[in-house]
Design a protein around this motif. Structure first.
Motif, PDB file in Angstrom:
ATOM      1  N   GLY A  99      -9.205  17.508   0.571  1.00 50.08           N
ATOM      2  CA  GLY A  99     -10.390  16.815   1.054  1.00 50.08           C
ATOM      3  C   GLY A  99     -10.459  15.351   0.689  1.00 50.08           C
ATOM      4  O   GLY A  99     -11.330  14.633   1.189  1.00 50.08           O
ATOM      5  N   SER A 100      -9.556  14.872  -0.175  1.00 47.65           N
ATOM      6  CA  SER A 100      -9.563  13.452  -0.535  1.00 47.65           C
ATOM      7  C   SER A 100      -8.974  12.620   0.601  1.00 47.65           C
ATOM      8  O   SER A 100      -8.265  13.134   1.469  1.00 47.65           O
ATOM      9  N   ARG A 101      -9.256  11.332   0.588  1.00 47.83           N
ATOM     10  CA  ARG A 101      -8.821  10.433   1.651  1.00 47.83           C
ATOM     11  C   ARG A 101      -7.769   9.451   1.128  1.00 47.83           C
ATOM     12  O   ARG A 101      -7.853   9.004  -0.014  1.00 47.83           O
ATOM     13  N   ARG A 102      -6.820   9.084   1.997  1.00 47.94           N
ATOM     14  CA  ARG A 102      -5.825   8.071   1.656  1.00 47.94           C
ATOM     15  C   ARG A 102      -5.744   7.049   2.778  1.00 47.94           C
ATOM     16  O   ARG A 102      -5.913   7.369   3.955  1.00 47.94           O
ATOM     17  N   ALA A 103      -5.480   5.785   2.413  1.00 44.99           N
ATOM     18  CA  ALA A 103      -5.445   4.694   3.391  1.00 44.99           C
ATOM     19  C   ALA A 103      -4.162   4.756   4.211  1.00 44.99           C
ATOM     20  O   ALA A 103      -3.072   4.996   3.674  1.00 44.99           O
ATOM     21  N   VAL A 104      -4.309   4.503   5.528  1.00 52.67           N
ATOM     22  CA  VAL A 104      -3.181   4.544   6.455  1.00 52.67           C
ATOM     23  C   VAL A 104      -3.271   3.342   7.392  1.00 52.67           C
ATOM     24  O   VAL A 104      -4.366   2.947   7.811  1.00 52.67           O
ATOM     25  N   LEU A 105      -2.103   2.757   7.720  1.00 52.45           N
ATOM     26  CA  LEU A 105      -2.013   1.700   8.715  1.00 52.45           C
ATOM     27  C   LEU A 105      -1.097   2.176   9.833  1.00 52.45           C
ATOM     28  O   LEU A 105       0.055   2.539   9.588  1.00 52.45           O
ATOM     29  N   TRP A 106      -1.645   2.194  11.077  1.00 55.74           N
ATOM     30  CA  TRP A 106      -0.864   2.617  12.232  1.00 55.74           C
ATOM     31  C   TRP A 106      -0.329   1.387  12.955  1.00 55.74           C
ATOM     32  O   TRP A 106      -1.061   0.401  13.148  1.00 55.74           O
ATOM     33  N   SER A 107       0.942   1.428  13.376  1.00 58.52           N
ATOM     34  CA  SER A 107       1.523   0.343  14.154  1.00 58.52           C
ATOM     35  C   SER A 107       0.950   0.368  15.566  1.00 58.52           C
ATOM     36  O   SER A 107       0.323   1.356  15.973  1.00 58.52           O
ATOM     37  N   PRO A 108       1.162  -0.698  16.372  1.00 61.45           N
ATOM     38  CA  PRO A 108       0.686  -0.660  17.754  1.00 61.45           C
ATOM     39  C   PRO A 108       1.260   0.497  18.557  1.00 61.45           C
ATOM     40  O   PRO A 108       0.647   0.938  19.535  1.00 61.45           O
ATOM     41  N   GLU A 109       2.421   1.009  18.126  1.00 61.60           N
ATOM     42  CA  GLU A 109       3.036   2.155  18.818  1.00 61.60           C
ATOM     43  C   GLU A 109       2.534   3.480  18.292  1.00 61.60           C
ATOM     44  O   GLU A 109       2.944   4.537  18.788  1.00 61.60           O
ATOM     45  N   GLY A 110       1.656   3.439  17.265  1.00 62.73           N
ATOM     46  CA  GLY A 110       1.081   4.669  16.739  1.00 62.73           C
ATOM     47  C   GLY A 110       1.802   5.254  15.541  1.00 62.73           C
ATOM     48  O   GLY A 110       1.467   6.344  15.086  1.00 62.73           O
ATOM     49  N   ARG A 111       2.793   4.531  14.985  1.00 62.96           N
ATOM     50  CA  ARG A 111       3.502   5.055  13.814  1.00 62.96           C
ATOM     51  C   ARG A 111       2.662   4.819  12.563  1.00 62.96           C
ATOM     52  O   ARG A 111       2.264   3.685  12.280  1.00 62.96           O
ATOM     53  N   PRO A 112       2.411   5.869  11.757  1.00 57.72           N
ATOM     54  CA  PRO A 112       1.575   5.712  10.565  1.00 57.72           C
ATOM     55  C   PRO A 112       2.364   5.250   9.351  1.00 57.72           C
ATOM     56  O   PRO A 112       3.533   5.601   9.182  1.00 57.72           O
ATOM     57  N   ARG A 113       1.728   4.460   8.510  1.00 56.05           N
ATOM     58  CA  ARG A 113       2.284   4.061   7.218  1.00 56.05           C
ATOM     59  C   ARG A 113       1.236   4.332   6.154  1.00 56.05           C
ATOM     60  O   ARG A 113       0.143   3.756   6.186  1.00 56.05           O
ATOM     61  N   VAL A 114       1.547   5.207   5.217  1.00 54.27           N
ATOM     62  CA  VAL A 114       0.635   5.514   4.122  1.00 54.27           C
ATOM     63  C   VAL A 114       0.716   4.381   3.112  1.00 54.27           C
ATOM     64  O   VAL A 114       1.809   3.985   2.686  1.00 54.27           O
ATOM     65  N   LEU A 115      -0.441   3.840   2.713  1.00 53.33           N
ATOM     66  CA  LEU A 115      -0.472   2.624   1.911  1.00 53.33           C
ATOM     67  C   LEU A 115      -0.514   2.865   0.406  1.00 53.33           C
ATOM     68  O   LEU A 115      -0.476   1.910  -0.368  1.00 53.33           O
ATOM     69  N   GLY A 116      -0.636   4.119  -0.015  1.00 56.51           N
ATOM     70  CA  GLY A 116      -0.603   4.417  -1.439  1.00 56.51           C
ATOM     71  C   GLY A 116      -1.948   4.492  -2.115  1.00 56.51           C
ATOM     72  O   GLY A 116      -2.033   4.869  -3.284  1.00 56.51           O
ATOM     73  N   ALA A 117      -3.008   4.108  -1.424  1.00 58.06           N
ATOM     74  CA  ALA A 117      -4.365   4.191  -1.992  1.00 58.06           C
ATOM     75  C   ALA A 117      -4.941   5.560  -1.664  1.00 58.06           C
ATOM     76  O   ALA A 117      -5.093   5.914  -0.496  1.00 58.06           O
ATOM     77  N   THR A 118      -5.243   6.335  -2.678  1.00 58.81           N
ATOM     78  CA  THR A 118      -5.769   7.682  -2.486  1.00 58.81           C
ATOM     79  C   THR A 118      -7.156   7.798  -3.105  1.00 58.81           C
ATOM     80  O   THR A 118      -7.595   6.948  -3.870  1.00 58.81           O
ATOM     81  N   ASN A 119      -7.834   8.872  -2.751  1.00 55.25           N
ATOM     82  CA  ASN A 119      -9.180   9.135  -3.268  1.00 55.25           C
ATOM     83  C   ASN A 119     -10.121   7.966  -2.970  1.00 55.25           C
ATOM     84  O   ASN A 119     -10.904   7.536  -3.818  1.00 55.25           O
ATOM     85  N   ILE A 120     -10.042   7.460  -1.738  1.00 53.06           N
ATOM     86  CA  ILE A 120     -10.845   6.303  -1.334  1.00 53.06           C
ATOM     87  C   ILE A 120     -12.037   6.757  -0.488  1.00 53.06           C
ATOM     88  O   ILE A 120     -12.123   7.925  -0.082  1.00 53.06           O
ATOM     89  N   LEU A 121     -12.930   5.809  -0.198  1.00 49.49           N
ATOM     90  CA  LEU A 121     -14.018   6.089   0.735  1.00 49.49           C
ATOM     91  C   LEU A 121     -13.604   5.795   2.168  1.00 49.49           C
ATOM     92  O   LEU A 121     -13.968   6.507   3.092  1.00 49.49           O
ATOM     93  N   GLY A 122     -12.836   4.719   2.369  1.00 54.70           N
ATOM     94  CA  GLY A 122     -12.422   4.365   3.716  1.00 54.70           C
ATOM     95  C   GLY A 122     -11.823   2.975   3.745  1.00 54.70           C
ATOM     96  O   GLY A 122     -11.402   2.439   2.714  1.00 54.70           O
ATOM     97  N   VAL A 123     -11.766   2.383   4.936  1.00 54.85           N
ATOM     98  CA  VAL A 123     -11.220   1.044   5.141  1.00 54.85           C
ATOM     99  C   VAL A 123     -12.328   0.145   5.670  1.00 54.85           C
ATOM    100  O   VAL A 123     -13.093   0.547   6.543  1.00 54.85           O
ATOM    101  N   LYS A 124     -12.409  -1.085   5.157  1.00 62.14           N
ATOM    102  CA  LYS A 124     -13.464  -2.016   5.562  1.00 62.14           C
ATOM    103  C   LYS A 124     -12.998  -3.068   6.565  1.00 62.14           C
ATOM    104  O   LYS A 124     -13.778  -3.506   7.399  1.00 62.14           O
ATOM    105  N   ASP A 125     -11.740  -3.515   6.465  1.00 65.64           N
ATOM    106  CA  ASP A 125     -11.308  -4.599   7.343  1.00 65.64           C
ATOM    107  C   ASP A 125      -9.799  -4.609   7.451  1.00 65.64           C
ATOM    108  O   ASP A 125      -9.072  -4.090   6.593  1.00 65.64           O
ATOM    109  N   LEU A 126      -9.324  -5.235   8.529  1.00 63.33           N
ATOM    110  CA  LEU A 126      -7.902  -5.376   8.833  1.00 63.33           C
ATOM    111  C   LEU A 126      -7.709  -6.746   9.458  1.00 63.33           C
ATOM    112  O   LEU A 126      -8.415  -7.095  10.414  1.00 63.33           O
ATOM    113  N   ASN A 127      -6.776  -7.545   8.938  1.00 67.09           N
ATOM    114  CA  ASN A 127      -6.569  -8.866   9.524  1.00 67.09           C
ATOM    115  C   ASN A 127      -5.330  -8.889  10.423  1.00 67.09           C
ATOM    116  O   ASN A 127      -4.630  -7.882  10.580  1.00 67.09           O
TER     117      ASN A 127
END
Length: 385
Positions: A99-127
């Motif tokens: 049930g814990s959450r981990r940060a993920v960044l998806w490429s424009p093609e939809g490939r996911p990259r796990v960022l290593g941050a776990t037990n988070i609330l969510g993501v606030k911004d992306l530049n």
């Protein structure tokens, strides 16, 4: 009078720009019947959440043609999209089996990259550089994925090392507008909430208006060149908050418009643009009504228009277009956009009873939601024609 003199005496007709027109397009696809929009970019892509028929949350990406749901990661469940940039990268999180959450960044093609941050609330911004501002849990400090590793957002004062930090906005230079949050620490803290700018491990307090030393300062807006918007006063009482801008140490206070006793900024990520325009809400002390307001060069102006009651402007683009909603006398909101001093009703589509605009692109396209007669919430994109 000669023909030449007559021609000179009669002013040439001034070319009138065509009245802008927006067409509502519902974002449809296999992602349930209830939708919440969480981000949009200038390519016309929109991300958000939907609720399926079996009451499960499912993220979606609208690509201009269809609404699609991301596949789950092999070792996770329920990916959630929360931010999108103009390259088409998407940031969010997925849930682990516990049930814990981990940060993920998806490429424009939809490939996911796990960022290593776990037990988070969510993501606030992306530049636009693919850096991600991550919302940690209470009693912790927020994080930035800088493209290679995770960095901790720390305050300028070593004495505040125990205080949690909350990131508000991440710009393309890698700067974070953030604030300390001493109320969340286990032990009472001697300092009030304060706002600062962090970058690459270094941070500086933003200045406060004269005569407000010791008061709470809340972040409210941030731009690419580091222009900051903030509010000083009581975080729990909007009538005791005073908005202002700061850049390179200079403070510009933002007064309420004439006839209003106070005004607040919308405190959205697009509250402020590079020109220094800002949007928010002014309050009429006689009627209690809310009025959309735009500050330009530090001076307030009610945006005008309205369908009979409250108006709210919550986002702004670089052109100066402001989007939000206007309520009828019966309290029903309808999505609107203000452009060049005029309010345009974007329209509540047929079969729907109300609508709200929540994002505006640089082109003037608007993303938001509408509520159907059956009570379902659907995502809409109002395209400028």
């Amino acid at each position: 009078m000669t023909a030449a003199l007559m021609a000179a005496a009669v002013p040439a007709a001034v070319a009138q720009e065509p009245t802008p027109h927006w067409t509502a397009q519902r974002m449809t696809g296999p992602v349930g019947s209830m939708h919440i929009v969480t981000g949009a970019n200038d390519r016309g892509q929109v991300v958000g959440w939907g609720v399926t028929g079996d009451a499960e949350w499912r993220s979606f990406l609208w690509d201009g043609t269809r609404l699609t749901a991301p596949p789950a990661l092999p070792d996770g469940t329920e990916p959630q999209f929360e931010a999108i940039n103009d390259k088409g990268q998407v940031a969010g999180y997925d849930k682990q089996p516990d049930g814990s959450r981990r940060a993920v960044l998806w490429s424009p093609e939809g490939r996911p990259r796990v960022l290593g941050a776990t037990n988070i609330l969510g993501v606030k911004d992306l530049n636009e550089r693919g850096q991600v501002l991550i919302d940690s849990r209470a009693h912790q400090r927020d994080l930035v994925w800088d493209g290679d590793r995770l960095r901790t957002v720390t305050s300028p004062d070593p004495d505040d090392a125990a205080a949690p930090t909350q990131g508000f906005r991440l710009n393309n230079r890698g700067q974070v507008l953030a604030n300390t949050y001493p109320r969340l620490t286990p032990a009472p803290q001697p300092r009030p909430e304060r706002t600062f700018v962090w970058r690459d491990g270094a941070s500086n307090w933003i200045p406060a208006p004269p005569g407000t030393e010791g008061e709470e300062i809340l972040p409210a807006g941030f731009t690419e060149r580091g222009l900051s918007a903030a509010e000083v006063g009581n975080p729990f009482d909007s009538s005791d908050r005073r908005p202002y801008l700061t850049w390179r140490g200079k403070v510009t206070q933002l007064p309420p418009p004439s006839g209003s006793d106070h005004a607040v900024l919308s405190r959205r990520q697009d509250t402020l643009n590079e020109r220094g325009d800002a949007v928010g809400t002014a309050f009429d002390p006689r009627t209690g009504e809310r009025r959309a307001v735009l500050w330009s060069h530090g001076q307030p102006r009610e945006l005008g228009g309205g369908l009979g009651s409250d108006t709210e402007a919550i986002v702004l683009n670089e052109r100066g277009d402001a989007a939000g909603w206007s309520e009828t006398a019966g309290g029903v909101p309808h999505a609107v956009l203000w452009r060049d001093g005029r309010m345009h009703v974007l329209g509540t589509p047929e079969g729907y009873v109300s609508s709200r605009a929540t994002f505006v692109t640089e082109r003037g396209d608007v993303a938001g939601t509408a509520i159907s007669e059956a009570g379902d919430v659907h995502a809409f994109l109002w395209r400028l024609r």
